[in-house]
Scaffold this motif. Structure first.
Motif, PDB file in Angstrom:
ATOM      1  N   UNK A 457      -3.247   8.373   2.942  1.00 56.22           N
ATOM      2  CA  UNK A 457      -2.256   9.447   3.129  1.00 56.22           C
ATOM      3  C   UNK A 457      -2.890  10.798   3.415  1.00 56.22           C
ATOM      4  N   UNK A 458      -4.039  11.091   2.785  1.00 60.14           N
ATOM      5  CA  UNK A 458      -4.689  12.381   3.046  1.00 60.14           C
ATOM      6  C   UNK A 458      -5.197  12.450   4.479  1.00 60.14           C
ATOM      7  N   UNK A 459      -5.666  11.311   5.012  1.00 66.62           N
ATOM      8  CA  UNK A 459      -6.103  11.265   6.406  1.00 66.62           C
ATOM      9  C   UNK A 459      -4.946  11.613   7.335  1.00 66.62           C
ATOM     10  N   UNK A 460      -3.792  10.961   7.144  1.00 65.94           N
ATOM     11  CA  UNK A 460      -2.674  11.164   8.053  1.00 65.94           C
ATOM     12  C   UNK A 460      -2.042  12.544   7.915  1.00 65.94           C
ATOM     13  N   UNK A 461      -2.026  13.075   6.705  1.00 70.40           N
ATOM     14  CA  UNK A 461      -1.508  14.428   6.529  1.00 70.40           C
ATOM     15  C   UNK A 461      -2.381  15.436   7.272  1.00 70.40           C
ATOM     16  N   UNK A 462      -3.705  15.269   7.131  1.00 72.94           N
ATOM     17  CA  UNK A 462      -4.632  16.175   7.809  1.00 72.94           C
ATOM     18  C   UNK A 462      -4.563  15.980   9.324  1.00 72.94           C
ATOM     19  N   UNK A 463      -4.496  14.729   9.766  1.00 72.44           N
ATOM     20  CA  UNK A 463      -4.435  14.440  11.194  1.00 72.44           C
ATOM     21  C   UNK A 463      -3.202  15.076  11.826  1.00 72.44           C
ATOM     22  N   UNK A 464      -2.050  14.923  11.165  1.00 74.52           N
ATOM     23  CA  UNK A 464      -0.809  15.469  11.718  1.00 74.52           C
ATOM     24  C   UNK A 464      -0.885  16.989  11.824  1.00 74.52           C
ATOM     25  N   UNK A 465      -1.409  17.609  10.781  1.00 75.62           N
ATOM     26  CA  UNK A 465      -1.530  19.068  10.758  1.00 75.62           C
ATOM     27  C   UNK A 465      -2.462  19.553  11.870  1.00 75.62           C
TER      28      UNK A 465
END
Length: 642
Positions: A457-465
């Motif tokens: 989840x931290x990967x995808x949150x950072x990626x989206x941002x």
């Protein structure tokens, strides 16, 4: 689950479990379905398996002439078994000439021939009585009986949905607005409360057609970024290139915890026998007492060991040269027959140490993992006019400097460079590779990082941002730099960023229907598409976290497509590996015991099977349609604990 065997001595199918009968054909459009819907059950590990604990549905006696829809699950010489939507299984004698296939969805009726023997008759969807039902439903809905409208009713029936006037008209209106989305997809989206719009329709069909891989989209973005930098340089706009580079690095270097090498173990790990073998080799040359103690205590730093090995190897070569020179002075000598000092370094142990060191460099984000010594020297020569400190020079030459450190250094000193030097560095091969690898590491998972809690989840949150920030940057650049209006790189970049964000949004939506996540893996020198599906439904998973069934799908370069079905029951693991080719099966078979030994050391009891893969994952049939319908969607949350 009821098993229904159609007997040759009865006009009805006999049910092995007692229950309430359901023998009449429904006539009301609002409740009509080709078959009655059964209760939801927890899926088994193998999605083609017919075994498992399931809730028995009501008795489903099948009178002759009743039209049913089901999935072919077993074909024998003179009979076929069909699973009905309510989970009952009906076995019927069949001697037809039509070629049935496993997994095929058919519409049929049970018939009795002139000798009073039961049989199966396949129904052509264009013939009565199903045809008549479809026509009547369209007439009641006030719609013309076109082929596309008939398809709407047929798909509603296929997915056990109501064919009342409102349901048909809703799909009809959606099909007029979203002409590029199939009727089947529109029906499924309606059934599972997925908002119907152009983006969701496209993404749903991408997932159904296996064109949904985030790792592929990420690779495309990371390939374009360095090339766009070069395009700006060729346009003669050094200030635009410098500004674009600075803003990209501002995005990529922000909150950079993933590439912090302090999170990666830097100590060499060897067995006792290998430790003794290494010390015997190193003690032939001057050996620091502190390093010797660290090796003995399994605390030796990779860099210290590798540096010592390189130094000792050079000493061995010099010693061999002296020996050869002395021997050749006395006459002709065949070097191939000599036992040279350097040969002691050509052993499996040294290969293992260098392999561990390479993995450490890769996990740490060090440039030595992907940049050759020639490219590192070229980069250092480009930076000489700044010039870098002695420590930076040594780190670049040895390859132990991280991509983050190189990019940060160049970002800080770029304003001090003249236009020619800046252009040479930013468009150079070394810098482009470093920028690509760093951005790729930001938006993918390494095996080591995947172990960390909340890594996905931290990967995808950072990626989206970061993709949103990059999207805004490219939009502004396009507006302020007219020459880019015809540039294919920036338009491709914008499209890829949009597609990736839409994919992430849709994956969040899917995760509300069943536990699913893509795992974009970054291995050394390659990326790998991977997906994790959890069969156990979420309610059961919350009740009992010690019993989980999941599937891991991997697309590997050499092994091909591989599915790993895993059932975990407390500390017992059942793993089934499904591979496409005999060579892949052979290769995995040769190494499966190594996996077993690792899991046993971690406290698990393991049973593994290696099987030939016969079918691809069907995300609709195997997962979406297995879970109960969800009434509301939390659009920005992941539930991907596994």
């Amino acid at each position: 689950m009821n098993s229904i065997q159609v007997s040759q001595n009865s006009n009805k199918a006999s049910n092995s479990l007692s229950g309430n009968g359901n023998t009449g054909r429904q006539t009301g459009y609002s409740n009509y379905s080709a078959v009655s819907s059964g209760s939801n059950t927890q899926g088994n590990l193998n999605n083609t398996s017919l075994t498992g604990t399931q809730t028995a549905s009501p008795t489903a006696n099948v009178p002759t002439g009743q039209i049913l829809t089901g999935e072919v699950i077993d074909i024998k010489r003179n009979e076929v078994s069909i699973k009905l939507p309510n989970k009952d299984i009906i076995t019927v004698p069949y001697k037809g000439t039509s070629e049935l296939k496993m997994g095929q969805r058919i519409t049929f009726q049970v018939i009795i021939d002139q000798n009073n023997h039961p049989g199966l008759e396949l129904m052509n969807t264009t013939s009565s009585p199903l045809k008549s039902t479809i026509m009547e439903a369209l007439e009641a809905a006030g719609l013309p009986k076109t082929n596309s409208n008939q398809e709407i009713v047929q798909e509603l029936l296929n997915h056990q949905m109501s064919i009342d006037k409102q349901s048909i008209q809703d799909i009809f209106r959606a099909s007029l607005v979203h002409k590029d989305t199939s009727i089947s997809t529109l029906v499924l989206m309606t059934k599972h409360n997925i908002p119907i719009n152009e983006t969701n329709g496209k993404q749903f069909e991408n997932y159904r057609n296996y064109e949904h891989r985030i790792v592929k989209e990420v690779e495309q973005i990371t390939n374009i970024l360095p090339n766009l930098m070069e395009d700006l340089g060729k346009m003669g706009s050094a200030d635009k290139m410098a500004a674009f580079n600075e803003q990209i690095l501002q995005i990529l270097l922000s909150d950079d915890t993933k590439t912090d090498n302090t999170t990666v173990p830097s100590t060499l790990s060897l067995a006792n026998k290998e430790t003794q073998e290494l010390l015997l080799l190193l003690e032939k040359y001057p050996l620091d007492t502190g390093l010797r103690a660290d090796i003995m205590n399994q605390k030796a730093d990779f860099m210290d060991v590798v540096t010592t090995l390189y130094k000792d190897f050079e000493l061995a070569i010099k010693a061999d040269e002296n020996i050869l020179e002395s021997l050749m002075a006395d006459g002709e000598v065949d070097p191939s027959r000599l036992n040279l000092n350097q040969d002691a370094f050509k052993i499996p142990l040294i290969n293992e140490i260098m392999e561990q060191f390479s993995s450490y460099q890769y996990e740490s984000g060090q440039i030595g993992a992907f940049l050759s010594s020639e490219d590192r020297i070229d980069l250092l020569q480009q930076l000489e006019s700044i010039p870098p400190s002695r420590e930076i020079k040594q780190a670049i030459l040895s390859g132990t400097i991280t991509t983050k450190e190189v990019l940060s250094y160049i970002k800080d000193y770029l304003p001090l460079m003249d236009e020619k030097l800046m252009n040479r560095i930013l468009t150079g091969k070394s810098y482009k590779n470093i920028l690509k690898e760093h951005s790729l590491s930001k938006w993918t998972l390494t095996p080591d990082f995947l172990k960390k809690e909340n890594s996905v989840p931290s990967l995808y949150e950072k990626m989206y941002k970061q993709l949103s920030e990059l999207e805004e940057l490219t939009t502004n650049l396009n507006k302020t730099f007219e020459e880019l209006s015809t540039n294919t790189s920036i338009h491709k970049l914008e499209n890829d960023i949009t597609a990736t964000k839409q994919n992430l949004d849709f994956m969040k939506t899917l995760n509300e229907l069943f536990t699913y996540v893509q795992l974009p893996l970054h291995l050394r020198n390659k990326t790998v598409h991977s997906e994790l599906y959890v069969y156990t439904n979420k309610k059961e998973l919350k009740k009992n976290k010690n019993n989980v069934s999941a599937l891991l799908h991997l697309d590997m370069d050499h092994l091909g497509s591989m599915d790993i079905h895993v059932t975990l029951n407390y500390n017992q693991i059942l793993a089934k590996f499904y591979l496409e080719t005999d060579d892949s099966i052979q290769l995995v078979s040769e190494h499966i015991d190594e996996l077993g030994e690792i899991l046993i050391r971690k406290g698990f009891l393991v049973h593994s099977e290696i099987l030939k893969k016969e079918k691809e994952i069907d995300i609709v049939k195997d997962f979406i349609e297995k879970e109960p319908q969800i009434s509301s969607l939390k659009r920005y949350s992941f539930d991907i604990r596994a």
